[in-house]
Design a protein around this motif. Sequence first.
Motif, PDB file in Angstrom:
ATOM      1  N   LYS A 109       0.829  -1.211   0.000  1.00  0.00           N
ATOM      2  CA  LYS A 109       0.000   0.000   0.000  1.00  0.00           C
ATOM      3  C   LYS A 109       0.861   1.258   0.000  1.00  0.00           C
ATOM      4  CE  LYS A 109      -3.548  -0.119   2.906  1.00  0.00           C
ATOM      5  NZ  LYS A 109      -4.341  -0.446   4.126  1.00  0.00           N
ATOM      6  N   GLN A 110       2.098   1.168   0.578  1.00  0.00           N
ATOM      7  CA  GLN A 110       2.983   2.318   0.673  1.00  0.00           C
ATOM      8  C   GLN A 110       3.690   2.630  -0.649  1.00  0.00           C
ATOM      9  OE1 GLN A 110       3.786   4.386   3.357  1.00  0.00           O
ATOM     10  NE2 GLN A 110       2.050   3.478   4.430  1.00  0.00           N
ATOM     11  N   LYS A 111       3.774   1.652  -1.529  1.00  0.00           N
ATOM     12  CA  LYS A 111       4.525   1.871  -2.774  1.00  0.00           C
ATOM     13  C   LYS A 111       3.891   2.989  -3.590  1.00  0.00           C
ATOM     14  CE  LYS A 111       6.214  -1.407  -5.266  1.00  0.00           C
ATOM     15  NZ  LYS A 111       6.430  -2.637  -6.058  1.00  0.00           N
ATOM     16  N   GLU A 112       4.731   3.912  -4.063  1.00  0.00           N
ATOM     17  CA  GLU A 112       4.213   5.013  -4.883  1.00  0.00           C
ATOM     18  C   GLU A 112       3.982   4.578  -6.321  1.00  0.00           C
ATOM     19  OE1 GLU A 112       6.725   8.367  -4.590  1.00  0.00           O
ATOM     20  OE2 GLU A 112       6.499   8.585  -2.413  1.00  0.00           O
ATOM     21  N   GLU A 113       4.857   3.737  -6.857  1.00  0.00           N
ATOM     22  CA  GLU A 113       4.712   3.246  -8.231  1.00  0.00           C
ATOM     23  C   GLU A 113       4.394   1.760  -8.164  1.00  0.00           C
ATOM     24  OE1 GLU A 113       4.739   5.022 -10.906  1.00  0.00           O
ATOM     25  OE2 GLU A 113       5.277   6.912  -9.919  1.00  0.00           O
ATOM     26  N   LYS A 114       3.135   1.431  -8.246  1.00  0.00           N
ATOM     27  CA  LYS A 114       2.712   0.035  -8.145  1.00  0.00           C
ATOM     28  C   LYS A 114       2.540  -0.556  -9.538  1.00  0.00           C
ATOM     29  CE  LYS A 114       0.093   0.744  -3.844  1.00  0.00           C
ATOM     30  NZ  LYS A 114       0.138   2.221  -3.822  1.00  0.00           N
ATOM     31  N   SER A 115       2.983  -1.786  -9.672  1.00  0.00           N
ATOM     32  CA  SER A 115       2.772  -2.513 -10.925  1.00  0.00           C
ATOM     33  C   SER A 115       1.366  -3.106 -10.932  1.00  0.00           C
ATOM     34  CB  SER A 115       3.798  -3.643 -11.057  1.00  0.00           C
ATOM     35  OG  SER A 115       3.535  -4.655 -10.090  1.00  0.00           O
ATOM     36  N   PRO A 116       0.870  -3.550 -12.098  1.00  0.00           N
ATOM     37  CA  PRO A 116      -0.439  -4.220 -12.121  1.00  0.00           C
ATOM     38  C   PRO A 116      -0.489  -5.432 -11.192  1.00  0.00           C
ATOM     39  CG  PRO A 116       0.203  -3.616 -14.336  1.00  0.00           C
ATOM     40  CD  PRO A 116       1.387  -3.325 -13.466  1.00  0.00           C
ATOM     41  N   TYR A 117       0.628  -6.151 -11.121  1.00  0.00           N
ATOM     42  CA  TYR A 117       0.647  -7.309 -10.233  1.00  0.00           C
ATOM     43  C   TYR A 117       0.556  -6.891  -8.774  1.00  0.00           C
ATOM     44  CZ  TYR A 117       1.980 -11.713  -8.110  1.00  0.00           C
ATOM     45  OH  TYR A 117       1.982 -12.858  -7.341  1.00  0.00           O
ATOM     46  N   ASP A 118       1.111  -5.737  -8.421  1.00  0.00           N
ATOM     47  CA  ASP A 118       0.971  -5.226  -7.058  1.00  0.00           C
ATOM     48  C   ASP A 118      -0.499  -5.005  -6.718  1.00  0.00           C
ATOM     49  OD1 ASP A 118       3.690  -5.224  -6.558  1.00  0.00           O
ATOM     50  OD2 ASP A 118       3.968  -3.164  -7.266  1.00  0.00           O
TER      51      ASP A 118
END
Length: 562
Positions: free
Chosen positions: A150-159
Amino acid sequence: MSGPIEPQWSLLPDDPEAFFGLSGEYDLRDLKRKYNSYIRQFKPERFPEEFQNIRAAFERLNDALRYHERPRSSSIQPDLQFDWNFNELTHQDPQSGELPPELVKPRAFPWPDDAHPVERSDGLSAQSDPQRLHERINVESLPGIFEDLKQKEEKSPYDYYTLAVLSDVQQEKTHSFAYWLLEGLQAHPDEPALFELLRQYFANQPASDGLPELLEATARIIRTDRFYYLTERAWDELLRHDAFSDFREHLETCEANLLDHRIDHMLVFYLHILKTAVWKASDHWLREKFGEIEAHYDRLPYWAEEEIDFLEQINQYRSQRSEFLEGGPIRAMIDQAIFDYCTQRESDADRSFLECQNQLVSLEEEVLREFDVPQEDFGIALYLWERISSDVLERIADDLDPEQTDSLEIRAKKLGHRLLTDGVGTRFRIFHYSFAILGIGIFGTIGLMIYYLIYILDSFWINLLKIFGIMIADFVILLLVGALQDWVIRGYYRSWWRFELMRYYQTQWFPLHDLAAELEQIKSIKVGDEEREGLDKIAEAMRKDVGLFLFVNAQRLLTACQ
């Protein structure tokens, strides 16, 4: 002879095309043929799990074909094994059917307050993942992984897919799985796997609580014509269980968010939804939607003509429904089966229809009495019944008609001989001769009129009055003879011929109207040196006999079930 082929279950759910043995160019008819062959083998009562898997695969391909969408795999592989590169949306030529980015870009994502990603106070960053996800699961807690993602700023589709799955594990609020997929589609609008996952979520009967809000949130993210393809199954659930006024309000709210200039998906959506909506919607709303379909008829696919005809017949039947129901309880039972076919899921609708067929056979006398002959026009109800019967029969039996050793012509001659020689056949012959004699007597009056014409000059006005008197008397006699003949034939038909036809259909099958046409063409049979007529009259009564039609079709369907 080898038995049925065992389906390749391992191909589901990811490859429904290969499961049904479809490749290259195929259409709805090809898909339905394959689907029917499988569900005849795996009936829902005996193989509920297998049936559900087959049905889900069919619906996925059926929806894609109707909306001209390419079926996509929903399998999600980890980002280290599956290259999910996000390509920024580029400006497209308006004629290509794609909207420019400034129109597609949605508003801020409408998360529920208690489901929005939270800020962490420990300052940890999840921008880089030195370990693979499956390795982290072995050593870290799921809540910790969930918070890091949830903290990631750049999330991938898999995230986003992982967050959706973990949100279910965390037991977040209703539809959190779908909301995470939506956030992923907001960040990656062109990601087909996230889109397909969300479509399957809507197709798998999500909880009705909060579903309208989820649909409205989806309309703010997916603002193109594909919104209808994405959410169609969810609208089915709302229409079945909610008041129509609520359904209409939610749909209008969603449509107000759509910016796409195309209407192809919208037309396909309304063709589908009207099958149920016609029983619940207001006349004004129905006129509006039927008008939209008619105005854009040239844009509809090839299969739409048959669907439109069926929808129009349902709509017309609905307007005459109260009159049809006045006839008695058998009609109410038939009406319920038609209603269930249009509003229930396929397996439930088929079960309702089969139960109705069973009752029609067991209530033979009541059916024949309630649908006596001749009858008022039941054309619309019979059209719907034939259409539904044909559809259900295709899912029940591959070979609907038993093998016939003799042709229809030969069997019709044998039946005609029995109808005119057994039972009331002899009495009908005497009755027929008496009317022939009466007819000769009527035509004999022509000679009397010629006689008066010869001597018309002797007493012009008196003879002319006699001639007109004879003509009027002949006309009245002909009307009375015709009415008496119809009355006698109906009596014979009710007391004998109808039951002989029913007995015939216990062991034989030819379409009722085909058999009637053959009897009409034969018209008479020869018994010794005598020519016996009347088969055309029996054929005419058969065509008007709604009760006989319902009974023999019910027998045929139940025989196919066995």
